[in-house]
Design a protein around this motif. Structure first.
Motif, PDB file in Angstrom:
ATOM      1  N   VAL A  12      16.378 106.749 -44.012  1.00 46.12           N
ATOM      2  CA  VAL A  12      16.772 107.192 -45.484  1.00 46.12           C
ATOM      3  C   VAL A  12      15.602 107.977 -46.071  1.00 46.12           C
ATOM      4  O   VAL A  12      14.486 107.443 -46.068  1.00 46.12           O
ATOM      5  CB  VAL A  12      17.611 106.281 -46.283  1.00 46.12           C
ATOM      6  CG1 VAL A  12      16.726 105.274 -46.680  1.00 46.12           C
ATOM      7  CG2 VAL A  12      18.440 107.174 -47.315  1.00 46.12           C
ATOM      8  N   GLN A  13      15.949 108.918 -46.876  1.00 44.75           N
ATOM      9  CA  GLN A  13      14.870 109.672 -47.512  1.00 44.75           C
ATOM     10  C   GLN A  13      14.758 108.771 -48.770  1.00 44.75           C
ATOM     11  O   GLN A  13      15.383 108.392 -49.356  1.00 44.75           O
ATOM     12  CB  GLN A  13      14.961 111.001 -47.894  1.00 44.75           C
ATOM     13  CG  GLN A  13      14.985 111.967 -46.532  1.00 44.75           C
ATOM     14  CD  GLN A  13      15.011 113.552 -46.852  1.00 44.75           C
ATOM     15  OE1 GLN A  13      15.874 113.766 -47.786  1.00 44.75           O
ATOM     16  NE2 GLN A  13      14.419 114.153 -46.191  1.00 44.75           N
ATOM     17  N   ALA A  14      13.636 108.858 -49.563  1.00 44.94           N
ATOM     18  CA  ALA A  14      13.169 108.537 -50.904  1.00 44.94           C
ATOM     19  C   ALA A  14      14.205 109.092 -51.973  1.00 44.94           C
ATOM     20  O   ALA A  14      14.609 110.034 -51.624  1.00 44.94           O
ATOM     21  CB  ALA A  14      11.673 108.849 -51.256  1.00 44.94           C
ATOM     22  N   LYS A  87      12.753 103.790 -52.125  1.00 41.19           N
ATOM     23  CA  LYS A  87      11.214 103.983 -52.194  1.00 41.19           C
ATOM     24  C   LYS A  87      10.671 103.744 -50.929  1.00 41.19           C
ATOM     25  O   LYS A  87      10.990 102.660 -50.096  1.00 41.19           O
ATOM     26  CB  LYS A  87      10.374 103.294 -53.534  1.00 41.19           C
ATOM     27  CG  LYS A  87      11.227 103.658 -54.870  1.00 41.19           C
ATOM     28  CD  LYS A  87      10.419 102.563 -55.532  1.00 41.19           C
ATOM     29  CE  LYS A  87      11.040 102.892 -57.235  1.00 41.19           C
ATOM     30  NZ  LYS A  87      10.211 101.904 -58.169  1.00 41.19           N
ATOM     31  N   PRO A  88       9.484 104.587 -50.529  1.00 43.52           N
ATOM     32  CA  PRO A  88       8.995 103.878 -49.285  1.00 43.52           C
ATOM     33  C   PRO A  88       8.514 102.730 -49.134  1.00 43.52           C
ATOM     34  O   PRO A  88       8.521 101.835 -48.214  1.00 43.52           O
ATOM     35  CB  PRO A  88       7.898 104.817 -49.349  1.00 43.52           C
ATOM     36  CG  PRO A  88       8.212 106.424 -50.192  1.00 43.52           C
ATOM     37  CD  PRO A  88       9.232 105.809 -50.850  1.00 43.52           C
ATOM     38  N   GLY A  89       8.272 102.001 -50.565  1.00 46.81           N
ATOM     39  CA  GLY A  89       7.784 100.729 -50.463  1.00 46.81           C
ATOM     40  C   GLY A  89       8.944  99.593 -50.190  1.00 46.81           C
ATOM     41  O   GLY A  89       8.729  98.491 -50.089  1.00 46.81           O
ATOM     42  N   GLN A 115      16.851  96.791 -40.061  1.00 45.92           N
ATOM     43  CA  GLN A 115      15.416  97.649 -40.290  1.00 45.92           C
ATOM     44  C   GLN A 115      15.885  98.489 -41.536  1.00 45.92           C
ATOM     45  O   GLN A 115      16.862  99.291 -41.212  1.00 45.92           O
ATOM     46  CB  GLN A 115      14.870  98.009 -39.213  1.00 45.92           C
ATOM     47  CG  GLN A 115      13.732  99.351 -39.449  1.00 45.92           C
ATOM     48  CD  GLN A 115      12.459  98.378 -39.876  1.00 45.92           C
ATOM     49  OE1 GLN A 115      12.074  97.628 -39.374  1.00 45.92           O
ATOM     50  NE2 GLN A 115      11.996  98.855 -41.175  1.00 45.92           N
ATOM     51  N   VAL A 116      15.074  98.675 -42.450  1.00 51.30           N
ATOM     52  CA  VAL A 116      15.155  99.763 -43.445  1.00 51.30           C
ATOM     53  C   VAL A 116      14.041 100.771 -43.604  1.00 51.30           C
ATOM     54  O   VAL A 116      12.868  99.902 -43.934  1.00 51.30           O
ATOM     55  CB  VAL A 116      15.768  99.338 -44.850  1.00 51.30           C
ATOM     56  CG1 VAL A 116      15.620 100.173 -45.848  1.00 51.30           C
ATOM     57  CG2 VAL A 116      17.062  98.545 -44.817  1.00 51.30           C
ATOM     58  N   THR A 117      14.131 101.749 -43.483  1.00 52.48           N
ATOM     59  CA  THR A 117      12.888 102.593 -43.349  1.00 52.48           C
ATOM     60  C   THR A 117      13.246 104.070 -44.335  1.00 52.48           C
ATOM     61  O   THR A 117      14.114 104.531 -44.328  1.00 52.48           O
ATOM     62  CB  THR A 117      12.657 103.288 -41.930  1.00 52.48           C
ATOM     63  OG1 THR A 117      12.490 102.324 -41.071  1.00 52.48           O
ATOM     64  CG2 THR A 117      11.385 104.220 -41.904  1.00 52.48           C
ATOM     65  N   VAL A 118      12.371 104.017 -45.293  1.00 51.47           N
ATOM     66  CA  VAL A 118      12.356 104.806 -46.391  1.00 51.47           C
ATOM     67  C   VAL A 118      11.413 105.986 -46.282  1.00 51.47           C
ATOM     68  O   VAL A 118      10.067 105.445 -46.309  1.00 51.47           O
ATOM     69  CB  VAL A 118      12.372 104.359 -47.806  1.00 51.47           C
ATOM     70  CG1 VAL A 118      12.574 105.563 -48.854  1.00 51.47           C
ATOM     71  CG2 VAL A 118      13.563 103.239 -47.998  1.00 51.47           C
ATOM     72  N   SER A 119      11.560 107.161 -45.904  1.00 51.99           N
ATOM     73  CA  SER A 119      10.573 108.188 -45.743  1.00 51.99           C
ATOM     74  C   SER A 119      10.331 108.839 -47.077  1.00 51.99           C
ATOM     75  O   SER A 119      11.317 109.033 -47.775  1.00 51.99           O
ATOM     76  CB  SER A 119      11.006 109.276 -44.677  1.00 51.99           C
ATOM     77  OG  SER A 119      12.169 110.126 -45.124  1.00 51.99           O
ATOM     78  N   SER A 120       9.000 109.439 -47.204  1.00 50.77           N
ATOM     79  CA  SER A 120       8.581 110.008 -48.549  1.00 50.77           C
ATOM     80  C   SER A 120       8.812 111.363 -48.379  1.00 50.77           C
ATOM     81  O   SER A 120       9.213 112.035 -47.261  1.00 50.77           O
ATOM     82  CB  SER A 120       7.328 109.748 -48.818  1.00 50.77           C
ATOM     83  OG  SER A 120       6.420 110.185 -47.596  1.00 50.77           O
TER      84      SER A 120
END
Length: 120
Positions: A12-14, A87-89, A115-120
């Protein structure tokens, strides 16, 4: 012992949102306090949020307070984590566990995580 299966992660995006689910089976779910944890690459697993067996009391890490909401449906043996303003963090593998909130003791019934991945 309770068996746990986490799901709902993704990319997901930030600023976006995700809702994680943790389906439980085994020991009586409705009697168990539940928690969400996360582990980022190269870091230790950390506490994210917890909810009492009744659903009345909730607790959050400072880093997610006001952005994440933990809830549960005892009829469905499921606990949820609604994550907003990501947030990416927040990128990490997210796990749930059963335990005792009063002592912050967790049983170690970790599932495979999601898994959760947050892109900036």
């Amino acid at each position: 012992q309770v068996q746990l299966v986490e799901s709902g992660g993704g990319l997901v995006q930030a600023g976006g949102s995700l809702r994680l689910s943790c389906a439980a089976s085994g020991r009586t779910f409705s009697d168990s306090d539940m928690g969400w944890f996360r582990q980022a690459p190269g870091k230790e697993r950390e506490f994210v949020a917890a909810i009492s067996w009744s659903g009345v009391n909730t607790y959050y890490a400072d880093s997610v307070k006001d952005r994440f909401t933990i809830s549960r449906d005892n009829a469905k043996n499921t606990v949820y984590l609604q994550m907003n303003s990501l947030k990416p963090g927040d990128t990490a593998v997210y796990y749930c566990d059963a335990g005792v909130i009063a002592t912050m003791t967790w049983f170690g019934s970790w599932g495979q995580g999601t898994q959760v991945t947050v892109s900036s």
